[in-house]
Design a protein around this motif. Sequence first.
Motif, PDB file in Angstrom:
ATOM      1  N   LEU A 176      54.606 -29.422 -14.918  1.00 47.29           N
ATOM      2  CA  LEU A 176      53.204 -28.501 -15.690  1.00 47.29           C
ATOM      3  C   LEU A 176      52.731 -29.408 -16.860  1.00 47.29           C
ATOM      4  CD1 LEU A 176      51.585 -26.013 -14.893  1.00 47.29           C
ATOM      5  CD2 LEU A 176      52.662 -25.039 -17.176  1.00 47.29           C
ATOM      6  N   LEU A 181      49.350 -29.783 -19.448  1.00 41.95           N
ATOM      7  CA  LEU A 181      48.311 -28.850 -20.155  1.00 41.95           C
ATOM      8  C   LEU A 181      47.359 -29.874 -20.977  1.00 41.95           C
ATOM      9  CD1 LEU A 181      50.841 -26.438 -22.160  1.00 41.95           C
ATOM     10  CD2 LEU A 181      49.700 -26.182 -19.854  1.00 41.95           C
ATOM     11  N   VAL A 226      53.045 -19.189 -16.694  1.00 44.44           N
ATOM     12  CA  VAL A 226      52.304 -19.759 -17.371  1.00 44.44           C
ATOM     13  C   VAL A 226      51.525 -19.079 -18.631  1.00 44.44           C
ATOM     14  CG1 VAL A 226      49.981 -21.109 -17.484  1.00 44.44           C
ATOM     15  CG2 VAL A 226      51.624 -21.617 -15.628  1.00 44.44           C
ATOM     16  N   TYR A 229      48.645 -19.339 -24.793  1.00 45.88           N
ATOM     17  CA  TYR A 229      47.821 -18.979 -23.615  1.00 45.88           C
ATOM     18  C   TYR A 229      46.586 -18.145 -23.691  1.00 45.88           C
ATOM     19  CZ  TYR A 229      46.239 -17.244 -18.868  1.00 45.88           C
ATOM     20  OH  TYR A 229      45.535 -16.791 -17.763  1.00 45.88           O
ATOM     21  N   VAL A 261      45.840 -25.472 -18.010  1.00 46.66           N
ATOM     22  CA  VAL A 261      46.720 -26.249 -16.910  1.00 46.66           C
ATOM     23  C   VAL A 261      45.578 -27.198 -16.197  1.00 46.66           C
ATOM     24  CG1 VAL A 261      47.867 -26.277 -14.883  1.00 46.66           C
ATOM     25  CG2 VAL A 261      48.241 -24.166 -16.580  1.00 46.66           C
TER      26      VAL A 261
END
Length: 423
Positions: A170, A172, A203, A209, A216
């Motif tokens: 993943l 960012l 996530v 977040y 993302v």
Amino acid sequence: MSDTGLPARRSAIYLLDQIIGEGKLLPELIGAGVLDRLEPADRARAQRLATETLRGMERADRILQKHLQKYPPLTVRNALRVGTVELCAGEAAHGVVNSMVGIVSRHKRYGHLKGLVNAVLRKVADKGPEQWPALRTPRLPKWLRGPLVEAWGGETVLAMEAVQFAGAPLDLSCKADVDAVAQATGGTALPTGSVRLADAGQVSALPGYTAGDWWVQDAAAAMPARVLDAQPGEAVLDLCAAPGGKTLQLAASGADVTAVDISEGRMERVRQNLIRTALKAETLVSDAFDVTGQYDAILLDAPCSATGTIRRHPDLPFAKDGSEFGALIEMQARMIDHAVSLLKPGGRMVFCTCSLLPDEGEVQAEEALVRHPSLTVDRAALDRPGIDPGWITEEGGLRLRPDHWADRGGMDGFYLICLRKTG
């Protein structure tokens, strides 16, 4: 998550039926709410099972064909595939076999095949786990593999397939301090300015977040906005903006951003991310060809085959067959022409596609330069941190491939080029 795993497994089989049998893409199925009735943990498990089965389809089929005289109907075959992938990954045999037998036994049309499922999966449980790692890395379907081998060569395509089979970490993109986000999330700062997490988990539960510190976005997908290098106060147009990662990058620069997408639903996702990150951009739901005005900079992420995103979207080779390539290539050329008309003299445009096909990248750029003598290639725009000079193409674009950074988990396939309008 349910104790039996039945809801997640049943839903994974349904997803595979829709992708392989109906040509639907996983994101559109999820967006349509097919998993909404599941508990969050089961929803995540269903998606994971479906994507892992798609990645390992060739291996699963090779193991299953040893135990089948003929292929059963698609739903039963998909149940066997999911079961095989789980068994070969080390899941307890009794739980997997009982679940798949139970799911098939309740099917109105195929319930009589429960005995077949039971017998085959018990054989797979016995020998499959040791057979699995000895099988070759799954190959892409012929309709896609052929053009890629022609473009990049067999060895390169094998390297791409290895990265795609391994799955994707993943990435960012950060609103501010990259190192701070990396430290908070347990990720690693990449040379190009993204943060990479090997095992992200949920996530929305990651630090930063809710505060909107990051979003993302694959490291390759973050490169077009970095190359455009929007400046505070510039009028910047983001064409085909959804899902919005590039819009957020442009807005974070302080530019006056107008984000355009034809889909109201997809644009709503852009608006939600703008709110979460406390960034500002004008959002416009419109056909790109209806957009007017004059802009200092334009980012055109044109609709394409999305063949560069397979490491994150293994459903694509099974849902598509390449028949749409011609129409997409024609649309890309028309979009470039329209975007040039919206660009101020002296302005710059980044054209990009998440495609591995030169016809959607290098060839489009070369032909655009012939059609528009006022355009020149801004090679200096590629002088950015982390860009390997070996990725720069003959015409001055940037070719990113899944096998780049293979030891780090790869990246999406992308093509991008920065063009300046001289008059």
